[in-house]
Enzyme design. Structure first.
Site, mmCIF file in Angstrom:
data_model
loop_
_atom_site.group_PDB
_atom_site.id
_atom_site.type_symbol
_atom_site.label_atom_id
_atom_site.label_comp_id
_atom_site.label_asym_id
_atom_site.label_seq_id
_atom_site.Cartn_x
_atom_site.Cartn_y
_atom_site.Cartn_z
ATOM 1 C CB SER A 1 -0.965 0.005 1.183
ATOM 2 O OG SER A 1 -0.263 -0.134 2.377
ATOM 3 C CG ASP B 1 7.218 -3.641 -2.401
ATOM 4 O OD1 ASP B 1 7.375 -4.791 -2.860
ATOM 5 O OD2 ASP B 1 7.239 -3.381 -1.185
HETATM 6 C C1 GLA Z 1 9.075 -5.850 1.007
HETATM 7 C C2 GLA Z 1 10.052 -4.864 0.390
HETATM 8 C C3 GLA Z 1 10.542 -5.362 -0.978
HETATM 9 C C4 GLA Z 1 11.058 -6.803 -0.895
HETATM 10 C C5 GLA Z 1 10.055 -7.688 -0.163
HETATM 11 C C6 GLA Z 1 10.599 -9.068 0.091
HETATM 12 O O1 GLA Z 1 7.909 -5.921 0.231
HETATM 13 O O2 GLA Z 1 9.448 -3.604 0.244
HETATM 14 O O3 GLA Z 1 11.541 -4.485 -1.468
HETATM 15 O O4 GLA Z 1 12.323 -6.839 -0.288
HETATM 16 O O5 GLA Z 1 9.666 -7.141 1.082
HETATM 17 O O6 GLA Z 1 10.794 -9.744 -1.107
#
Ligand code: GLA
Length: 396
Positions: free
Chosen positions: A130, A175
């Site tokens: 989010s 993300d």
């Molecule tokens: C979170 C982080 C990502 C990644 C994941 C694990 O979502 O924001 O950058 O490291 O954890 O894969």
């Protein structure tokens, strides 16, 4: 939530009769490749239909006003273009403030303020990104309001910078990349070292992707996350005493196996093993998906979860209970935690006509073990962040 009309809300909150512009940024799931992004490995995420809607209107003066329908109690949060620094009391509005500040720092011409309304339908603290969704929603909004041309990968990197330098979470690029670059019915195979990527069609013939929310919020996640990162960095440092590599993502399983004795600490060794093996699994998973071998793809998902449980130790009872329960159901090809872990969501690939039985049975095991319900959603893979028609907002 009750039905409502975002446009009417906007007009009431900001006392205007003008029609604002509308934007949307999705959340994401990650099919496989977890905790590999900050290790220079591959990830395989996809953007989903839930996300963050924003309505926005440019102002003549330098004032920014932010309002979230999800956190209506916080009211309208105001700041000036000349004072976009992080402030604890600005709570969630620090995400859009940070994004605007970093866009300006990157040279984008934002010279007046805006009135902005946010509404998100990604469940809270579910590990479906989010925060990246708010960041990228603000990125596309700035592009649309101020007539900017922002290279999309730049926007993604600016989002990560906000997370790292402004909010203070040391996360990788996955993300923001998934949220900014997503494509309907495709997952993105991303090399987090070089940022090379390509889209792979997700064709699951007679299967759906189920998202299962443990409803355990990711408490302690940030400190544990940063600890995993530094354990991997220590392991890399030990390996670099003899190997000329820049990241764990550059190692094959064989090179890792032959050199793992260089890693002094047992725990660091386990963390690094996960990073290397998970990266290899991700590349293999892409191949299996492209060959239409969904059985093999599902097996790699289970193997990923096991490695996150045993070697990376980021799952926890809630996620393990979901994945173990999923393994026992008919018509399930694979399941694993998705995102950072420590709570949040799992995903499973489930035969469409077994989906109802899956929900019922998994939830009953979950409730017996954990004491409360899980929540189930069917994921649909949609486009990344973009401007949308106001009609699409009215249809929410
Ligand atoms: C979170 C982080 C990502 C990644 C994941 C694990 O979502 O924001 O950058 O490291 O954890 O894969």
């Amino acid at each position: 939530m009750d039905t409502f009309n975002l446009m009417e809300e906007f007009k009431t909150i900001y006392q205007t009769t003008n029609t604002p512009k509308a934007f949307f940024a999705p959340g994401r799931i990650n099919l496989i490749g977890e905790h590999t992004d900050y290790n220079g490995g591959h990830v395989f995420p996809a953007s989903i239909s839930s996300g963050t809607y924003t309505l926005a209107q440019k102002r003549e003066d330098q004032k920014f006003r932010f309002y979230s329908m999800n956190l209506a109690g916080k009211g309208v949060i105001e700041c000036s273009l000349s004072d976009l620094d992080f402030k604890e009391e600005d709570s969630w509005a620090n995400y859009p403030k940070g994004m605007i500040q970093h866009l300006i720092k990157a040279g984008y011409n934002i010279t007046s303020g805006a009135d902005i309304l946010y509404y998100g339908n990604i469940p809270n603290s579910a590990g479906l990104s989010s925060s990246a969704s708010i960041e990228l929603a603000t990125g596309v909004l700035a592009e649309g309001l101020y007539d900017l041309e922002i290279n999309r990968v730049d926007m993604v990197q600016i989002g990560q910078k906000v997370e790292n330098d402004y909010i203070g979470v040391n996360s990788g690029i996955m993300d923001q990349f998934a949220v900014g670059m997503g494509k309907e019915n495709h997952a993105i195979l991303l090399n987090c070292d070089t940022l090379e990527y390509h889209y792979a069609p997700v064709e699951l013939t007679e299967h759906i992707i189920m998202i299962i929310n443990t409803n355990k919020s990711r408490t302690l996640a940030d400190s544990e996350y940063n600890e995993r990162r530094s354990q991997c960095e220590k392991a890399l440092g030990d390996l670099q005493t003899e190997l000329s590599i820049d990241s764990l993502g550059q190692l094959t399983k064989e090179t890792f196996d032959n050199n793992q004795h260089l890693i002094k600490d047992d725990v660091d060794r386990k963390r690094a093993k996960h990073a290397v093996y998970e990266n290899a699994r991700t590349l293999e998973a892409l191949e299996k998906l492209q060959q239409g071998d969904l059985q093999a793809f599902g097996q790699l998902m289970y193997a990923s979860h096991d490695s996150l449980k045993n070697d990376y130790e980021v799952t926890g009872l809630e996620l393990d209970t979901i994945v173990d329960a999923a393994r026992k159901q008919e018509g399930v090809l694979g399941a694993r935690m998705t995102g950072a872990g420590f709570g949040g969501c799992a995903i499973a690939i489930v035969e469409t006509n077994k989906a109802e039985a899956f929900k019922k049975n998994v939830n009953s095991i979950y409730r017996d073990t954990i004491g409360y319900d899980a929540t189930f959603y069917t994921a649909s893979i949609k486009d990344g962040a973009k401007e949308i028609n106001i009609e699409e907002v009215l249809a929410i």
